[in-house]
Design an enzyme around this catalytic site. Structure first.
Site, PDB file in Angstrom:
ATOM      1  N   GLY A  52     101.350  -3.399  29.311  1.00 19.27           N
ATOM      2  CA  GLY A  52     102.378  -3.937  30.211  1.00 19.27           C
ATOM      3  C   GLY A  52     102.305  -3.157  31.516  1.00 19.27           C
ATOM      4  O   GLY A  52     102.236  -1.920  31.510  1.00 19.27           O
ATOM      5  N   ALA A  53     102.327  -3.895  32.643  1.00 20.93           N
ATOM      6  CA  ALA A  53     102.026  -3.279  33.943  1.00 20.93           C
ATOM      7  C   ALA A  53     102.920  -2.084  34.290  1.00 20.93           C
ATOM      8  O   ALA A  53     102.409  -0.977  34.538  1.00 20.93           O
ATOM      9  CB  ALA A  53     102.085  -4.349  35.035  1.00 20.93           C
ATOM     10  N   GLN A 195     100.869 -10.393  21.657  1.00 23.14           N
ATOM     11  CA  GLN A 195     102.019  -9.654  22.205  1.00 23.14           C
ATOM     12  C   GLN A 195     103.322 -10.417  21.992  1.00 23.14           C
ATOM     13  O   GLN A 195     104.381  -9.797  21.851  1.00 23.14           O
ATOM     14  CB  GLN A 195     101.824  -9.394  23.711  1.00 23.14           C
ATOM     15  CG  GLN A 195     100.772  -8.361  24.043  1.00 23.14           C
ATOM     16  CD  GLN A 195      99.435  -8.983  24.334  1.00 23.14           C
ATOM     17  OE1 GLN A 195      99.107 -10.042  23.814  1.00 23.14           O
ATOM     18  NE2 GLN A 195      98.628  -8.336  25.156  1.00 23.14           N
ATOM     19  N   ASP A 236     101.292  -8.832  36.350  1.00 20.87           N
ATOM     20  CA  ASP A 236     100.544  -7.572  36.492  1.00 20.87           C
ATOM     21  C   ASP A 236     100.302  -7.241  37.949  1.00 20.87           C
ATOM     22  O   ASP A 236     100.052  -6.102  38.314  1.00 20.87           O
ATOM     23  CB  ASP A 236      99.213  -7.650  35.759  1.00 20.87           C
ATOM     24  CG  ASP A 236      99.402  -7.285  34.308  1.00 20.87           C
ATOM     25  OD1 ASP A 236      99.984  -8.108  33.582  1.00 20.87           O
ATOM     26  OD2 ASP A 236      99.033  -6.158  33.930  1.00 20.87           O
TER      27      ASP A 236
HETATM   28  O1  MRU Z   1      97.411  -6.882  28.298  1.00 23.37           O
HETATM   29  P1  MRU Z   1      98.858  -6.521  28.429  1.00 23.37           P
HETATM   30  O2  MRU Z   1      99.630  -6.601  27.163  1.00 23.37           O
HETATM   31  O3  MRU Z   1      99.038  -5.197  29.153  1.00 23.37           O
HETATM   32  O4  MRU Z   1      99.446  -7.643  29.405  1.00 23.37           O
HETATM   33  C1  MRU Z   1     100.784  -7.567  29.783  1.00 23.37           C
HETATM   34  C2  MRU Z   1     101.226  -8.695  30.615  1.00 23.37           C
HETATM   35  O5  MRU Z   1     100.464  -9.560  30.975  1.00 23.37           O
HETATM   36  C3  MRU Z   1     102.651  -8.686  31.085  1.00 23.37           C
HETATM   37  O6  MRU Z   1     103.134  -9.980  31.243  1.00 23.37           O
HETATM   38  C4  MRU Z   1     102.730  -7.972  32.452  1.00 23.37           C
HETATM   39  O7  MRU Z   1     102.116  -6.726  32.400  1.00 23.37           O
HETATM   40  C5  MRU Z   1     104.125  -7.821  32.917  1.00 23.37           C
HETATM   41  S1  MRU Z   1     105.005  -6.641  31.946  1.00 23.37           S
HETATM   42  C6  MRU Z   1     106.533  -6.464  32.603  1.00 23.37           C
END
Ligand code: MRU
Length: 350
Positions: A52-53, A195, A236
């Site tokens: 998650g970003a 997720q 992201d």
């Molecule tokens: O690969 P991930 O699980 O890190 O991807 C996460 C996402 O795509 C989320 O939607 C994004 O980071 C926003 S989190 C507030």
């Protein structure tokens, strides 16, 4: 804003160092891992212990504190910390929050005086705290857009697990649910890491918010049946023209939304806006190992000999986004001009 008591902390600084909830093992097991050096933190980010970003940005910031702690006694400690910062920045390529948080830590590093570790920890804790409060404000702005009796679909996990706490998309959903506005919350499973099925369902249920899972390929049919009025996702990275880079599959949801008249809301803090990148096509999209697609939960599922393409993110053109929700307010139908005016108003004189 109503009180909210978190039911878990995915990222925590403790006397022993950095503690992360291992998201690879949820929902089956709630395991916390301790980290004492930045190299191990970079590996944890790459391997999705934390994801998650905003969450990876905050984690990396604490990684810089660990680096200063580890190298502080060496004469060349600054260059060793700098090397760790570069390693942390390379752990995952797409989320701009990672480099944003590390740039803040680098700037603080340049100013540290007597107590580098304490001062860097102070900065990391500020980054962490600011993210939680941004999520709370985003929650209110986003929920204000939603009419009573609406149902929503969310994607991936943009919740407490993906941020400093509370969440971006799930922050909006938590706030709207708390205000009694939501009829039903749907979540896509989100292959290949699941997720949605593993993390979003786990954290919503911890807050007693009922969730209905759908397979990713059910979304358009759900919309056709008028079962949802909103799709709400995180991001992201948001490019200067409003293009949204988010979990692979977000783009096809946005296309389906427009066809069916479902509103597309993207909730993202200012730390996710990347005004230095003109458009989404210029962002590096992470490609992950094909084994993630060829198997499921460690078991091979595909026919032996099949190969796979596994981009982790996609690019949703700004024209498909109805609302971009930030902690500082909402931009309807975001585009380059609106984003430029919005950010200029936040930083007058810069
Ligand atoms: O690969 P991930 O699980 O890190 O991807 C996460 C996402 O795509 C989320 O939607 C994004 O980071 C926003 S989190 C507030």
């Amino acid at each position: 804003m109503t009180e909210y008591t978190p039911t878990f902390y995915a990222i925590e600084w403790t006397a022993a160092g950095l503690r992360l909830l291992d998201q690879r093992r949820l929902p089956g097991e709630e395991v916390y891992l301790e980290f004492g050096d930045a190299v191990a933190v970079a590996v944890a980010i790459r391997d999705m212990v934390v994801r998650g970003a905003p969450a990876i940005g905050i984690t990396a910031a604490y990684g810089v504190v660990l680096s200063a702690q580890q190298h502080g006694s060496h004469a060349d400690w600054r260059s060793r910390v700098d090397q760790d910062i570069r390693l942390l920045a390379a752990a995952r390529p797409t989320a701009v929050n990672l480099v944003w948080a590390l740039e803040r830590m680098r700037a603080r590093l340049a100013r540290v005086t007597a107590e580098p570790v304490r001062e860097l920890l102070d900065e990391a804790e500020q980054i962490h705290g600011e993210d939680v409060s941004a999520n709370r404000r985003m929650g209110v702005h986003g929920a204000n857009l939603i009419g009573k009796g609406s149902s929503v679909l969310t994607y991936c996990n943009a919740g407490s697990l993906a941020t400093g706490g509370y969440g971006t998309a799930l922050g909006v959903i938590r706030t709207a649910w708390g205000a009694g506005k939501l009829e039903k919350v749907f979540a896509c499973e989100t292959r290949p890491w699941l997720q949605g099925a593993r993390l979003t369902a786990w954290e919503l249920l911890r807050d007693d918010i009922p969730v209905t899972l759908i397979t990713d390929n059910s979304a358009a049919f759900l919309m056709q049946g008028k079962q949802v009025q909103w799709v709400i996702t995180g991001a992201d990275r948001v490019a200067a023209n409003g293009d949204v880079i988010n979990k692979i599959g977000t783009y096809q949801l946005a296309v389906a939304c427009r066809y069916h008249g479902v509103k597309m809301m993207v909730a993202a803090p200012l730390s996710t806006l990347d005004m230095a990148t003109p458009c989404g096509q210029q962002v590096t999209i992470e490609e992950r190992p094909e084994t993630e697609v060829l198997g499921l939960a460690g078991q091979a599922v595909a026919a032996a000999g099949a190969v796979a393409w596994n981009p982790a993110f996609d690019i949703t053109p700004a024209a498909l986004v109805d609302y971009l929700v930030t902690e500082e307010g909402v931009i309807a139908a975001p585009d380059r001009e609106k984003l430029a005016a919005f950010t200029a108003a936040l930083n007058p004189g810069s």
